[in-house]
Write an enzyme that holds these catalytic residues in place. Structure first.
Site, PDB file in Angstrom:
ATOM      1  N   HIS A 118       0.826  -1.212   0.000  1.00 18.44           N
ATOM      2  CA  HIS A 118       0.000   0.000   0.000  1.00 18.44           C
ATOM      3  C   HIS A 118       0.857   1.258   0.000  1.00 18.44           C
ATOM      4  CE1 HIS A 118      -3.645  -2.427   1.684  1.00 18.44           C
ATOM      5  NE2 HIS A 118      -3.454  -2.604   0.404  1.00 18.44           N
ATOM      6  N   CYS A 126       3.805  14.767  -6.929  1.00 11.09           N
ATOM      7  CA  CYS A 126       2.686  15.585  -7.402  1.00 11.09           C
ATOM      8  C   CYS A 126       1.620  14.650  -7.945  1.00 11.09           C
ATOM      9  CB  CYS A 126       3.141  16.533  -8.509  1.00 11.09           C
ATOM     10  SG  CYS A 126       1.769  17.300  -9.392  1.00 11.09           S
ATOM     11  N   CYS A 129       1.401  15.510 -12.144  1.00  9.31           N
ATOM     12  CA  CYS A 129       2.489  15.199 -13.097  1.00  9.31           C
ATOM     13  C   CYS A 129       3.450  14.138 -12.565  1.00  9.31           C
ATOM     14  CB  CYS A 129       3.262  16.473 -13.444  1.00  9.31           C
ATOM     15  SG  CYS A 129       4.330  17.058 -12.106  1.00  9.31           S
TER      16      CYS A 129
HETATM   17  C1  BV8 Z   1      -8.146  -1.527  -5.776  1.00 14.38           C
HETATM   18  C2  BV8 Z   1      -2.884   3.215   2.361  1.00 14.38           C
HETATM   19  C3  BV8 Z   1      -8.632  -1.812  -7.994  1.00 14.38           C
HETATM   20  C4  BV8 Z   1      -3.366   4.513   2.757  1.00 14.38           C
HETATM   21  C5  BV8 Z   1      -4.739   1.610   2.247  1.00 14.38           C
HETATM   22  C6  BV8 Z   1     -16.488  -3.050  -2.077  1.00 14.38           C
HETATM   23  C7  BV8 Z   1     -16.329  -4.377  -1.759  1.00 14.38           C
HETATM   24  C8  BV8 Z   1     -15.055  -4.982  -1.862  1.00 14.38           C
HETATM   25  C9  BV8 Z   1     -13.900  -4.252  -2.259  1.00 14.38           C
HETATM   26  C10 BV8 Z   1     -14.095  -2.939  -2.578  1.00 14.38           C
HETATM   27  C11 BV8 Z   1     -15.367  -2.343  -2.491  1.00 14.38           C
HETATM   28  N1  BV8 Z   1     -15.242  -1.075  -2.843  1.00 14.38           N
HETATM   29  C12 BV8 Z   1     -13.924  -0.837  -3.154  1.00 14.38           C
HETATM   30  C13 BV8 Z   1     -13.227  -1.984  -3.010  1.00 14.38           C
HETATM   31  C14 BV8 Z   1     -11.799  -2.178  -3.210  1.00 14.38           C
HETATM   32  C15 BV8 Z   1     -11.031  -1.534  -2.041  1.00 14.38           C
HETATM   33  C16 BV8 Z   1     -11.384  -2.236  -0.749  1.00 14.38           C
HETATM   34  O1  BV8 Z   1     -10.955  -3.331  -0.491  1.00 14.38           O
HETATM   35  N2  BV8 Z   1     -12.193  -1.520   0.088  1.00 14.38           N
HETATM   36  C17 BV8 Z   1     -12.607  -2.140   1.381  1.00 14.38           C
HETATM   37  C18 BV8 Z   1     -12.560  -1.087   2.462  1.00 14.38           C
HETATM   38  C19 BV8 Z   1     -13.976  -2.726   1.231  1.00 14.38           C
HETATM   39  N3  BV8 Z   1      -9.632  -1.748  -2.352  1.00 14.38           N
HETATM   40  C20 BV8 Z   1      -9.003  -0.792  -3.063  1.00 14.38           C
HETATM   41  O2  BV8 Z   1      -9.494   0.284  -3.378  1.00 14.38           O
HETATM   42  C21 BV8 Z   1      -7.592  -1.150  -3.490  1.00 14.38           C
HETATM   43  N4  BV8 Z   1      -7.411  -0.868  -4.866  1.00 14.38           N
HETATM   44  O3  BV8 Z   1      -8.966  -2.364  -5.494  1.00 14.38           O
HETATM   45  O4  BV8 Z   1      -7.843  -1.139  -7.043  1.00 14.38           O
HETATM   46  C22 BV8 Z   1      -8.461  -1.133  -9.221  1.00 14.38           C
HETATM   47  C23 BV8 Z   1      -8.600  -1.929 -10.316  1.00 14.38           C
HETATM   48  C24 BV8 Z   1      -8.494  -1.317 -11.546  1.00 14.38           C
HETATM   49  C25 BV8 Z   1      -8.233   0.073 -11.630  1.00 14.38           C
HETATM   50  C26 BV8 Z   1      -8.086   0.826 -10.494  1.00 14.38           C
HETATM   51  C27 BV8 Z   1      -8.177   0.224  -9.258  1.00 14.38           C
HETATM   52  C28 BV8 Z   1      -6.571  -0.266  -2.734  1.00 14.38           C
HETATM   53  C29 BV8 Z   1      -6.596  -0.617  -1.293  1.00 14.38           C
HETATM   54  C30 BV8 Z   1      -5.481   0.133  -0.556  1.00 14.38           C
HETATM   55  C31 BV8 Z   1      -6.027   1.325   0.158  1.00 14.38           C
HETATM   56  N5  BV8 Z   1      -4.979   1.922   0.993  1.00 14.38           N
HETATM   57  N6  BV8 Z   1      -3.728   2.196   2.954  1.00 14.38           N
HETATM   58  C32 BV8 Z   1      -3.307   4.731   4.233  1.00 14.38           C
HETATM   59  O5  BV8 Z   1      -2.639   3.988   4.963  1.00 14.38           O
HETATM   60  O6  BV8 Z   1      -3.945   5.698   4.625  1.00 14.38           O
HETATM   61  S1  BV8 Z   1      -5.649   0.344   2.947  1.00 14.38           S
HETATM   62  C33 BV8 Z   1      -5.596   0.456   4.673  1.00 14.38           C
HETATM   63  O7  BV8 Z   1      -6.358  -0.679   5.073  1.00 14.38           O
HETATM   64  C34 BV8 Z   1      -4.230   0.281   5.297  1.00 14.38           C
HETATM   65  O8  BV8 Z   1      -3.178   0.188   4.432  1.00 14.38           O
HETATM   66  C35 BV8 Z   1      -4.375  -1.054   5.960  1.00 14.38           C
HETATM   67  O9  BV8 Z   1      -3.261  -1.741   5.984  1.00 14.38           O
HETATM   68  C36 BV8 Z   1      -5.427  -1.728   5.145  1.00 14.38           C
HETATM   69  C37 BV8 Z   1      -6.021  -2.934   5.811  1.00 14.38           C
HETATM   70  O10 BV8 Z   1      -6.305  -2.688   7.108  1.00 14.38           O
HETATM   71  P1  BV8 Z   1      -5.566  -3.604   8.229  1.00 14.38           P
HETATM   72  O11 BV8 Z   1      -4.108  -3.417   8.123  1.00 14.38           O
HETATM   73  O12 BV8 Z   1      -6.084  -4.987   8.135  1.00 14.38           O
HETATM   74  O13 BV8 Z   1      -6.041  -2.852   9.532  1.00 14.38           O
HETATM   75  P2  BV8 Z   1      -7.412  -3.103  10.308  1.00 14.38           P
HETATM   76  O14 BV8 Z   1      -7.513  -2.015  11.302  1.00 14.38           O
HETATM   77  O15 BV8 Z   1      -8.542  -3.344   9.368  1.00 14.38           O
HETATM   78  O16 BV8 Z   1      -7.139  -4.491  11.068  1.00 14.38           O
HETATM   79  C38 BV8 Z   1      -6.149  -4.545  12.069  1.00 14.38           C
HETATM   80  C39 BV8 Z   1      -6.327  -5.907  12.732  1.00 14.38           C
HETATM   81  O17 BV8 Z   1      -5.239  -6.086  13.649  1.00 14.38           O
HETATM   82  C40 BV8 Z   1      -7.623  -6.031  13.531  1.00 14.38           C
HETATM   83  O18 BV8 Z   1      -8.194  -7.293  13.229  1.00 14.38           O
HETATM   84  C41 BV8 Z   1      -7.163  -5.984  15.000  1.00 14.38           C
HETATM   85  O19 BV8 Z   1      -7.903  -6.854  15.824  1.00 14.38           O
HETATM   86  C42 BV8 Z   1      -5.745  -6.524  14.898  1.00 14.38           C
HETATM   87  N7  BV8 Z   1      -4.830  -5.997  15.913  1.00 14.38           N
HETATM   88  C43 BV8 Z   1      -4.785  -4.747  16.444  1.00 14.38           C
HETATM   89  N8  BV8 Z   1      -3.718  -4.637  17.307  1.00 14.38           N
HETATM   90  C44 BV8 Z   1      -3.092  -5.851  17.287  1.00 14.38           C
HETATM   91  C45 BV8 Z   1      -3.794  -6.719  16.386  1.00 14.38           C
HETATM   92  N9  BV8 Z   1      -3.426  -7.981  16.133  1.00 14.38           N
HETATM   93  C46 BV8 Z   1      -2.310  -8.436  16.784  1.00 14.38           C
HETATM   94  N10 BV8 Z   1      -1.571  -7.653  17.653  1.00 14.38           N
HETATM   95  C47 BV8 Z   1      -1.936  -6.383  17.934  1.00 14.38           C
HETATM   96  N11 BV8 Z   1      -1.212  -5.661  18.773  1.00 14.38           N
HETATM   97 ZN    ZN Z   2       3.153  18.474 -10.866  1.00 11.72          ZN
END
Ligand code: BV8
Ligand code: ZN
Length: 240
Positions: A118, A126, A129
């Protein structure tokens, strides 16, 4: 044999182990995750801050959100769990890390073979560009020196494609792995949440909360990443 010992055995006998991490890997470093009770998305609507639309049509909020995340990371550091994974790589126990985290903690802990699926919050460009920019220029809310476009961190926003090389690396290494260990992720974000199911090897899940869709794992260790990794490392170092 309890699950911890079983996973330690699998780690010892595996010829190719890949680890996939998420935000839960860094919460013990003081970095909130996204979907837990204290996660970012419980306070902020991801559509309003982490999408291309947010950047293009609500830049002040987009800029405020990522500036806050950057400043918070300046006060945080990798924990012992990150360092154990770096040591396992050096000792040949761990082949590669694929991460959804943009915090760079695996590299900071000394891991060399890391695919940032990610992107990274430490480099900037930018949006129009693509010309690279500095952290200082982004934080100062400057425009692109070349085209006056908006500056942004090189993270993958929702709706954007993942970096091709990192994706291909993670996919091919996970497909051919003997053992895949998934640590600290809810596996709710596509396409990374598909990766664990693409391996021919054994699948292990280390997470604080175990969601129902995690039933396909061969072994589940419910607990905190740093604590579980310390116990596994102790087992690895004792029963040499
Ligand atoms: C794409 C960067 C295609 C930015 C991030 C509807 C249904 C299904 C899918 C989609 C939909 N609508 C859109 C989509 C696709 C979408 C998606 O999946 N959305 C989800 C929300 C439904 N995906 C995308 O858009 C991806 N791109 O599909 O492109 C495409 C195809 C053609 C042309 C163009 C495009 C891009 C996805 C990337 C987005 N960017 N991050 C930023 O950081 O701000 S994602 C973001 O969520 C973070 O990177 C993060 O890593 C990621 C996942 O979250 P997790 O890491 O799992 O974190 P979370 O809090 O959820 O879970 C933490 C877990 O740890 C918990 O279970 C907790 O209990 C546990 N925990 C906590 N502490 C501990 C622990 N476990 C152990 N020890 C601890 N101490
Ligand atoms: Zn530029």
């Amino acid at each position: 044999m309890n699950n911890l010992q079983k996973v330690a055995d699998w780690l010892r006998s595996s010829k190719k182990t890949v680890v996939l991490t998420g935000a839960g890997m860094s919460t013990e470093s003081g970095v909130p995750d996204f979907r837990s009770a204290s996660g970012w998305w419980t306070k902020t609507d991801l559509q309003k801050v982490a999408t291309v639309d947010a950047l293009e049509f609500n830049y002040p909020l987009f800029h405020e959100f990522y500036s806050m995340r950057i400043r918070l990371l300046e006060k945080c550091a990798p924990h012992e769990g990150h360092h154990i994974l770096a040591k396992w790589e050096k000792d040949g126990i761990l082949h590669r890390i694929a991460t959804q985290n943009v915090d760079g903690f695996h590299f900071q802990a000394g891991s060399k073979c890391v695919d940032e699926l990610h992107g990274s919050i430490y480099t900037f460009r930018c949006h129009s560009c693509g010309q690279s920019a500095s952290k200082e220029s982004f934080l100062a809310k400057e425009r692109c020196g070349h085209c006056q476009g908006y500056l942004r961190p090189n993270v993958v926003l929702f709706g954007e494609m993942l970096p091709e090389k990192a994706w291909q690396n993670a996919l091919s290494n996970i497909q051919s792995a003997d053992l895949v260990i998934v640590i600290g992720t809810s596996l709710e974000v596509y396409p990374v949440n598909q990766l664990p199911m693409m391996t021919k090897g054994k699948k292990v899940y280390i997470n604080k909360e175990i969601a129902s869709h995690a039933s396909y794992f061969d072994c589940i260790l419910e607990g905190k990443a740093k604590e579980v990794l310390i116990k596994l490392d102790e087992l690895l170092s004792t029963n040499k």
